[in-house]
Design an enzyme around this catalytic site. Structure first.
Site, PDB file in Angstrom:
ATOM      1  N   CYS A   2       0.435  -1.516  -0.383  1.00 10.13           N
ATOM      2  CA  CYS A   2      -0.170  -0.171   0.437  1.00 10.13           C
ATOM      3  C   CYS A   2       0.840   1.538   0.231  1.00 10.13           C
ATOM      4  O   CYS A   2       1.711   1.622   0.091  1.00 10.13           O
ATOM      5  CB  CYS A   2      -0.862  -0.259   1.011  1.00 10.13           C
ATOM      6  SG  CYS A   2      -2.069  -1.625   1.134  1.00 10.13           S
ATOM      7  N   ARG A  50      -4.375   0.890  -1.131  1.00 11.03           N
ATOM      8  CA  ARG A  50      -4.630  -0.097  -0.263  1.00 11.03           C
ATOM      9  C   ARG A  50      -4.733  -0.997  -1.643  1.00 11.03           C
ATOM     10  O   ARG A  50      -5.307  -0.982  -2.714  1.00 11.03           O
ATOM     11  CB  ARG A  50      -5.820  -0.835   0.252  1.00 11.03           C
ATOM     12  CG  ARG A  50      -6.019  -1.929   0.508  1.00 11.03           C
ATOM     13  CD  ARG A  50      -6.572  -2.538   1.262  1.00 11.03           C
ATOM     14  NE  ARG A  50      -7.209  -3.731   1.618  1.00 11.03           N
ATOM     15  CZ  ARG A  50      -7.329  -4.999   1.843  1.00 11.03           C
ATOM     16  NH1 ARG A  50      -8.541  -4.393   2.035  1.00 11.03           N
ATOM     17  NH2 ARG A  50      -7.309  -5.993   2.151  1.00 11.03           N
ATOM     18  N   LEU A  51      -3.604  -1.496  -2.274  1.00 12.50           N
ATOM     19  CA  LEU A  51      -3.619  -3.017  -3.023  1.00 12.50           C
ATOM     20  C   LEU A  51      -3.733  -3.785  -1.932  1.00 12.50           C
ATOM     21  O   LEU A  51      -3.418  -4.560  -1.528  1.00 12.50           O
ATOM     22  CB  LEU A  51      -1.961  -2.919  -2.945  1.00 12.50           C
ATOM     23  CG  LEU A  51      -1.717  -4.201  -4.142  1.00 12.50           C
ATOM     24  CD1 LEU A  51      -2.320  -4.108  -5.610  1.00 12.50           C
ATOM     25  CD2 LEU A  51       0.095  -4.514  -4.628  1.00 12.50           C
ATOM     26  N   ILE A  53      -4.151  -8.033  -0.776  1.00 13.46           N
ATOM     27  CA  ILE A  53      -3.276  -8.796  -0.373  1.00 13.46           C
ATOM     28  C   ILE A  53      -3.967 -10.017   0.126  1.00 13.46           C
ATOM     29  O   ILE A  53      -4.192 -10.832  -0.609  1.00 13.46           O
ATOM     30  CB  ILE A  53      -1.607  -8.879  -0.974  1.00 13.46           C
ATOM     31  CG1 ILE A  53      -1.366  -7.562  -1.540  1.00 13.46           C
ATOM     32  CG2 ILE A  53      -0.950 -10.434  -0.458  1.00 13.46           C
ATOM     33  CD1 ILE A  53      -0.962  -8.201  -2.614  1.00 13.46           C
ATOM     34  N   ASN A  75       1.223   0.028   5.754  1.00 13.45           N
ATOM     35  CA  ASN A  75       1.812  -0.641   4.531  1.00 13.45           C
ATOM     36  C   ASN A  75       2.898  -1.321   4.394  1.00 13.45           C
ATOM     37  O   ASN A  75       3.990  -1.634   5.609  1.00 13.45           O
ATOM     38  CB  ASN A  75       3.096   0.832   3.559  1.00 13.45           C
ATOM     39  CG  ASN A  75       3.557  -0.043   1.863  1.00 13.45           C
ATOM     40  OD1 ASN A  75       3.083  -0.364   1.622  1.00 13.45           O
ATOM     41  ND2 ASN A  75       4.558   0.807   2.192  1.00 13.45           N
ATOM     42  N   GLY A  76       3.110  -2.873   4.260  1.00 14.98           N
ATOM     43  CA  GLY A  76       3.789  -4.346   3.628  1.00 14.98           C
ATOM     44  C   GLY A  76       2.572  -5.669   4.292  1.00 14.98           C
ATOM     45  O   GLY A  76       1.788  -5.608   3.717  1.00 14.98           O
ATOM     46  N   GLU A  77       3.622  -6.457   4.785  1.00 17.59           N
ATOM     47  CA  GLU A  77       3.224  -7.541   5.471  1.00 17.59           C
ATOM     48  C   GLU A  77       3.752  -8.061   6.606  1.00 17.59           C
ATOM     49  O   GLU A  77       4.667  -8.474   6.671  1.00 17.59           O
ATOM     50  CB  GLU A  77       3.154  -8.896   4.232  1.00 17.59           C
ATOM     51  CG  GLU A  77       2.566  -8.226   2.674  1.00 17.59           C
ATOM     52  CD  GLU A  77       1.049  -8.563   2.641  1.00 17.59           C
ATOM     53  OE1 GLU A  77       0.198  -9.259   2.976  1.00 17.59           O
ATOM     54  OE2 GLU A  77       0.694  -7.831   2.399  1.00 17.59           O
ATOM     55  N   ILE A 292      13.403 -11.121 -17.754  1.00 15.72           N
ATOM     56  CA  ILE A 292      13.809 -10.441 -18.819  1.00 15.72           C
ATOM     57  C   ILE A 292      15.006 -10.710 -19.948  1.00 15.72           C
ATOM     58  O   ILE A 292      16.003 -10.856 -18.444  1.00 15.72           O
ATOM     59  CB  ILE A 292      14.126  -8.688 -18.088  1.00 15.72           C
ATOM     60  CG1 ILE A 292      12.034  -8.665 -17.883  1.00 15.72           C
ATOM     61  CG2 ILE A 292      14.046  -8.131 -19.414  1.00 15.72           C
ATOM     62  CD1 ILE A 292      11.468  -8.067 -19.101  1.00 15.72           C
ATOM     63  N   GLY A 365      14.932 -13.208  -4.830  1.00 11.14           N
ATOM     64  CA  GLY A 365      16.132 -13.149  -4.489  1.00 11.14           C
ATOM     65  C   GLY A 365      17.257 -12.527  -3.797  1.00 11.14           C
ATOM     66  O   GLY A 365      18.448 -11.867  -3.227  1.00 11.14           O
TER      67      GLY A 365
END
Length: 633
Positions: A2, A50-51, A53, A75-77, A292, A365
């Site tokens: 977010c 908000r995104l 998840i 913002n985060g997890e 890519i 990674g």
């Protein structure tokens, strides 16, 4: 994932202007396209984009606690939110939602400022506590998620997930902090806790700040976590090999919880390949992976990514980018808000663009090179340190300093003849030498580039101060651990994690970083240096542990990096732009640079006498920033 924003009045409890906060929040809509809302109390305004998840329909923000005492924007997890939910429920706390946001609120109510010690994840959040009349701000331990703040002239504290959020406030002070230009032309980014602006800051990784009503100035942020450096006994080789995979797999596992499509970046390098291998062992369905490629073989790693994709039967997507993919150059200035010179931001932007077509969350990674000593510069640093150990500084300085000054910079010559930077570093101590080796423009080169007036205004300030800020804590460690620690405090957060956050959030993509799980970092940093760099092989302990899981060609091939052909661009399609931009009226009138030296850097590069692509790109990105700053971009 977010975007957050807010205004907190330290003094009189008026009402923050809702229109200003709305404009601030709208500027970061890319970070959260799914929803946006606001909370207002006397003297406080909080905003959120908000995104979605986890708990897609629930967990709206800003969120009030069940008792309505506290409100949070986050913002985060938080990956251990379910365990905390159970623990806090037994203590009598109520939960109305099934996500991680409410866990932070109740953790604050139970533990206060110590709540951060209970959170495992990536986060930047602000909590308004009505009862205590205070605002508490915190950032995760490694700096995966950003937090910017500024105390404005009217006594309001403005904060947000990106610097562009603060810049929307009409009282934002856009005067430049000139010492950060010395930092920028050394490192290619602005190191924490400063921004390019005089009165704006980044909340540093592992720090929090409590601001109470009635304060007349902001308190110093408090550090609540750091990379442990005082272990009694290092890990043994057998401990590393027996435990590494299980510990990393656990860090990967807790990052695979999502109510939206999830996948991973797969560059073909060791770190992303290792993460994909472990993900494949943790789920029955094929992992979604993306890579890519470039239409120039020297920059293309897709064949190695394909080896891993074939081995684990992933749903693999590849897109090829032209070697002349420089259309993003002007966009980068808007993306990063301040001077930022890592050219790999271009392919990083493209791989995030590709990933978002198929997933909303991607594992990466990042962090493996810093944690397990994967960069080639560590090997050179140790070679130099062996010489330092043989000769005391009193002998080295008069021997090597003249050599460093007189020896030409032979970019065109074989590597064994390119000794100028090495000679310079030999005349320095460990930290100074590593700083010199890491510099895009070394101290003597910066002195030539900067105008006499600007050098005088710097008043002797050196970017070495950035390293010295952290060096005391690790002076008891061996030289390679010192270099790794410095990288994790500066390069990792200021360059790598900043690059990934902005590039991913530009596409509303959440990126999770299992190698930087703080529990894994605390354990892995105890790996002895001779296990990480062994017989000239970087990340040796990490690669040995991954041998049962990855092809040998992926593990032990020469490190490639995520690069673009800058040197060719500046001798070909971007040559005219180089002259136009770096010698523009705006660039020269800024008063920072010596015009003759700019012309010499361009001329030497275009004529093939030297490879000045890194400093030229650094200047080009600064020129883009200046144009954006003036509104001309």
């Amino acid at each position: 994932m977010c975007g957050i924003a807010g205004i907190f009045q330290l003094g009189e409890q008026g009402q923050p202007d809702p229109q200003i906060l709305s404009v601030m929040n709208d500027r970061q809509q890319h970070r959260g396209p799914d929803a946006g809302d606001y909370f207002f109390d006397p003297g406080v305004g909080l905003a959120h984009r908000r995104l979605s998840i986890i708990d897609l329909e629930g967990s709206p923000q800003p969120m009030l606690s069940a008792c309505e005492r506290a409100c949070v924007v986050f913002n985060g997890e938080i990956y251990n939110f379910r365990e905390l939910h159970k623990e806090l429920s037994t203590k009598g706390y109520q939960f109305k939602t099934h996500g991680d946001t409410e866990t932070i609120l109740n953790a604050w109510l139970e533990w206060g400022e110590d709540c951060v010690h209970h959170l495992r994840g990536m986060f930047a959040f602000a909590i308004w506590d009505r009862q205590q009349q205070c605002l508490f701000m915190a950032r995760d331990r490694l700096g995966i998620k950003p937090m910017y703040y500024s105390l404005l002239s009217n006594g309001e504290l403005a904060f947000g997930s990106e610097l562009k959020v603060l810049k929307q406030h009409p009282l934002f002070d856009n005067r430049l902090r000139e010492t950060t230009l010395e930092d920028y032309f050394t490192f290619g980014y602005i190191p924490e806790p400063h921004t390019v602006y005089e009165h704006s800051y980044k909340l540093s990784p592992g720090h929090c700040m409590l601001v109470r009503r009635g304060m007349t100035a902001l308190p110093e942020p408090r550090q609540y976590w750091d990379i442990p450096t005082d272990w009694q006994t290092p890990l043994s080789e057998s401990e590393v090999q027996e435990q590494l995979i299980d510990r990393l797999k656990e860090a990967v596992d807790i990052r695979m919880v999502a109510d939206v499509p999830l996948g991973a970046f797969l560059s073909g390098g060791v770190d992303s390949s290792g993460v994909v291998a472990l993900m494949s062992q943790l789920q029955s369905d094929p992992v979604n992976t993306c890579a890519i490629g470039f239409d120039v073989k020297a920059f293309n790693e897709t064949e190695f990514a394909q080896m891993v994709a074939d081995r684990y039967q992933t749903n693999h997507r590849v897109e090829t980018v032209s070697q002349n993919d420089f259309d993003l150059i002007d966009k980068l200035a808007d993306l990063y808000d301040e001077p930022y010179a890592d050219s790999s931001a271009i392919p990083t932007y493209r791989v995030c663009e590709l990933a978002r077509k198929h997933v909303t969350v991607a594992l990466s990674g990042d962090g493996g090179d810093e944690l397990f000593a994967g960069y080639r510069r560590y090997k050179m640093h140790l070679h130099e340190e062996r010489v330092r150990n043989l000769l005391p500084l009193g002998l080295r300085r008069p021997l090597f300093k003249p050599l460093g000054s007189l020896y030409p910079k032979l970019d065109w010559a074989p590597k064994f003849l390119r000794a100028k930077t090495t000679f310079q570093s030999m005349a320095m101590d460990t930290v100074q030498g590593y700083h010199n080796s890491m510099s895009i423009l070394r101290a003597d080169e910066r002195a030539k580039l900067f105008s006499a007036d600007f050098r005088q205004r710097l008043n002797g300030y050196s970017s070495l101060a950035v390293f010295e800020r952290y060096a005391d804590k690790v002076k008891h460690l061996d030289p390679m651990k010192i270099a790794q620690y410095l990288d994790m405090k500066t390069y990792l957060v200021g360059d790598i994690l900043t690059k990934v956050d902005r590039a991913s959030m530009a596409h509303s993509l959440e990126v999770r970083v299992p190698i930087l799980d703080h529990k894994f970092v605390e354990w892995a940093f105890k790996t002895p240096s001779n296990h990480n760099l062994h017989d000239g092989i970087g990340k040796y302990s990490f690669k040995k542990a991954l041998e049962p899981h990855l092809p040998e060609d992926v593990l032990y091939r020469k490190k490639m990096g995520f690069a673009v052909p800058l040197a060719d661009w500046f001798r070909g399609p971007l040559k005219s732009r180089l002259y136009d931009n770096l010698l523009s009226t705006q660039m020269l009138d800024a008063g920072y640079f010596d015009e003759k030296q700019i012309r010499k850097l361009i001329s030497d590069h275009v004529n093939g006498l030297r490879d000045n692509s890194a400093p030229l790109w650094t200047m080009m990105m600064f020129e883009s920033f200046l144009r954006q700053q003036s509104g001309a971009a």
